[in-house]
Design an enzyme around this catalytic site. Structure first.
Site, PDB file in Angstrom:
ATOM      1  N   GLU A  81       0.867  -1.183   0.000  1.00  0.00           N
ATOM      2  CA  GLU A  81       0.000   0.000   0.000  1.00  0.00           C
ATOM      3  C   GLU A  81       0.894   1.219   0.000  1.00  0.00           C
ATOM      4  O   GLU A  81       1.684   1.412   0.924  1.00  0.00           O
ATOM      5  CB  GLU A  81      -0.815   0.087   1.286  1.00  0.00           C
ATOM      6  N   ASP A  83      -5.368   8.810  10.748  1.00  0.00           N
ATOM      7  CA  ASP A  83      -4.033   8.368  11.112  1.00  0.00           C
ATOM      8  C   ASP A  83      -3.583   8.848  12.477  1.00  0.00           C
ATOM      9  O   ASP A  83      -3.845   9.977  12.871  1.00  0.00           O
ATOM     10  CB  ASP A  83      -3.034   8.827  10.043  1.00  0.00           C
TER      11      ASP A  83
END
Lengths: 254, 404
Positions: free
Chosen positions: A44, A55
């Site tokens: 990824e 995040d």
């Protein structure tokens, strides 16, 4: 190249994440190619974004570094091209605005021509994704949406039905980051997704070592590792990424 | 534009035309659904509406007065009406939204609220409502703002809130929103995110609008009572856009009433140092909705600049994006210098120290007067939403005018 190849080996696939451009574009490419050499099945590539609400601190810091150094969409696509050439399927993980700004169909076309397998969209739900779904069909790209422990059965079925390549099961309610314990919600979530789709289910958020990868690989089709790899790269460079990748790869291979 | 069209938006999936929607992690969808259900229930629930109405009246001071600013009117050749939201408890229109959402929080059985704040006004309002309804309150605030706005940090702490300085990203309001969203994703079972403006994912833009739309409902009736007619124009400042949508919404079906939203032009839109998302931005997705935002060629959010912390935000609520696109409302930038000139004018002609945010509305409204008068062939009646008071801005203004 679809990511499905990574799921057809009779064991859980290992999917590793790093953001493009961290610590530099070329060093990021080297680190991802090293991951492939050490047994990571699919990569990824994160598209650094100014407002990464999903995040935790590790990935935030890495993507801030990349953005401060001026990383652009072209750098993301170059990273995809170089890593795909190493032989593993490569997906881009991106918040939605950079893709929309680039042009959804244009991004799909350029991603496909860079050899990318598809796109993971953490803040795009299928309800809002008509344009992307059409572009993914047009350019034969995998499209990976996220499911969550809080998703209703109806939404699990709808979201899994919109996925191609794999379904991304977020193991915990929270942001990205390695955790001492792998979530107990994850096996339950995987068992809820399985009956509604034939698409592989990969679990992300929190895995940090081979033992945890083995534990997740025992019930999921794929194990996604992000923050632990970013930490390894930040603290120990490519050697640390190799060591961790090998440990994780041994974990999923039992 | 008909009343029914205005009243039907957003659609059932939260869209105002192509704007709005939900661009959030799947993990938040369940909470947004729960909030939407609670909000729909509350709209039809007489007990909820009675309690909300009681708190607005007895606690917040609504309906706020509509004041005819006679000296200012004479000065500028128009009939200027000021909707005095600055006289509300906590000093701004924001108290309406926080009371509504705090009641919803209680109705959903949650005990904890989180909020983002720029200069601290929404943080103080949230802490106030949390104290009133006995909720835990955590406020996310950019680290730099906690230093610049130490008095508001102290206010929040006095009211029992926890203030968490945000040290990520650009350490500004947008990053405070990011941190609040991260907290919400993690603690969504126990926590309501008390968003401070009519932006974000559905149902926030509609829900916040409906809690603040009393501004326009009251002002419309007050104007009819006072002048026997509707105003020719309604003006408000636009950051995220809650006071503006609150002021506009009741007037949207009134085709004769022109709606003006004034964005923060900072040093001037052409300098790149501004917060004018509609005038100087482009369509994109930020903080859960499709709207206008300041962004670069790669879709990275660009930092906004304004002398007014409350307008210093790089996006705008999606209903404003839609009102702009349909042409129903007009959005124009007002520079720092124009806003501060209006700030001083209002101080000197009316004895009212406005929030610098609200001074943008005054400046923009006065700028439109000559064209309106020419168009109508008479002095226009202009209703300005004076969204907040300027106590918090004395240091900034003192420095601007070199008296401190």
């Amino acid at each position: 190249m679809s990511v499905s190849k990574a799921f057809s080996q009779g064991r859980a696939a290992l999917i590793g994440y790093l953001p493009a451009g961290f610590p530099t574009v070329d060093k990021g490419i080297d680190a991802m190619r090293a991951m492939v050499e050490c047994g990571v099945d699919a990569i990824e590539v994160g598209f650094p974004y100014s407002d990464p609400v999903m995040d935790g601190p590790v990935i935030q810091r890495a993507t801030e570094t990349a953005l401060a150094a001026g990383v652009r969409a072209a750098d993301v696509l170059r990273t995809v091209e170089r890593v795909a050439a190493a032989g593993a399927p490569v997906l881009v993980m991106s918040y939605w605005n950079p893709i929309e700004r680039y042009g959804v169909d244009r991004f799909a076309r350029d991603l496909a021509s860079a050899g990318g397998a598809g796109l993971i969209t953490p803040d795009l739900i299928p309800d809002e994704a008509a344009e992307w779904i059409a572009a993914a069909d047009e350019h034969q790209l995998d499209r990976v949406f996220l499911v969550s422990p809080s998703s209703t059965d109806t939404r699990l079925a709808m979201t899994a039905g919109a996925c191609r390549g794999f379904v991304y099961a977020t193991a915990v309610m929270g942001v990205t980051g390695a955790r001492a314990q792998v979530s107990e919600a994850a096996p339950t979530l995987v068992s809820r997704v399985r009956p509604v789709t034939g698409t592989p289910v990969a679990v992300g958020l929190g895995v940090r070592d081979g033992a945890q990868a083995a534990a997740v690989g025992a019930y999921a089709d794929g194990v996604i590792v992000g923050s632990a790899l970013v930490s390894a790269l930040a603290d120990g460079g490519i050697d640390a990424v190799r060591t961790l990748s090998a440990d994780l790869a041994a974990g999923v291979r039992g | 534009m008909t009343a029914s069209v205005a009243g039907l938006l957003p659609d059932s999936t939260g869209h105002f035309g192509k704007f709005g929607g939900r661009f959030v992690p799947e993990a938040l969808i369940a909470a947004l659904e729960q909030l939407d259900a609670a909000y729909r229930h509350a709209q039809a629930d007489e007990a909820f509406q009675a309690e909300f109405g009681m708190l607005l009246r007895d606690y917040a001071g609504a309906p706020s007065m509509l004041y005819e600013a006679q000296r200012l009117s004479t000065e500028v050749g128009a009939r200027i009406l000021l909707k005095r939201e600055d006289l509300n408890h906590t000093g701004a229109h924001k108290v309406r939204n926080v009371l509504g959402q705090a009641l919803l929080t209680r109705q959903m059985g949650k005990k904890r609220i989180i909020a983002e704040t720029g200069a601290g006004q929404h943080g103080v309002a949230s802490a106030t409502a949390a104290a009133l309804l006995d909720l835990e309150c955590v406020v996310y605030m950019g680290e730099e703002d906690t230093r610049r706005q130490a008095l508001n940090v102290a206010r929040m702490k006095l009211l029992g809130a926890t203030v968490i300085p945000v040290t990520t990203g650009s350490r500004t309001l947008k990053d405070a929103i990011n941190e609040a969203l991260r907290d919400w994703v993690t603690n969504v079972d126990t926590t309501h995110y008390l968003l401070g403006t009519a932006a974000g994912p559905h149902p926030f833009p509609a829900l916040v609008r409906d809690f603040v739309r009393g501004i326009g409902v009251e002002a419309r009736q007050q104007c009819l009572d006072r002048t026997g007619a509707l105003p020719d124009a309604v003006a408000a400042c636009v950051g995220g856009g809650s006071n503006a949508i609150g002021a506009f919404h009741a007037f949207v079906p009134d085709e004769s009433v022109r709606l003006y939203g004034f964005e923060a032009g900072g040093d001037g839109v052409d300098t790149g140092r501004h917060a004018a998302s509609i005038t100087g931005g482009a369509t994109g997705v930020l903080h859960g909705a499709r709207t206008f935002l300041l962004q670069d060629e790669d879709g990275q959010t660009v930092e906004s600049h304004s002398i007014s912390a409350g307008l210093d935000y790089p996006a705008v609520g999606p209903e404003h994006a839609w009102l702009h696109e349909t042409g129903r409302a007009t959005y124009e930038p007002v520079t720092d210098a124009e806003a501060m000139a209006a700030f001083k004018l209002l101080c000197r002609t009316e004895g009212i120290i406005p929030a610098i945010e609200s001074a943008h509305a005054v400046a923009g409204a006065l700028r439109t007067v000559p064209a309106l008068a020419a168009d109508l062939g008479r002095p226009p009646t202009v209703l300005i939403c004076l969204s907040g008071r300027g106590d918090k801005d004395v240091e900034t203004a003192g420095s601007w005018f070199e008296i401190l």
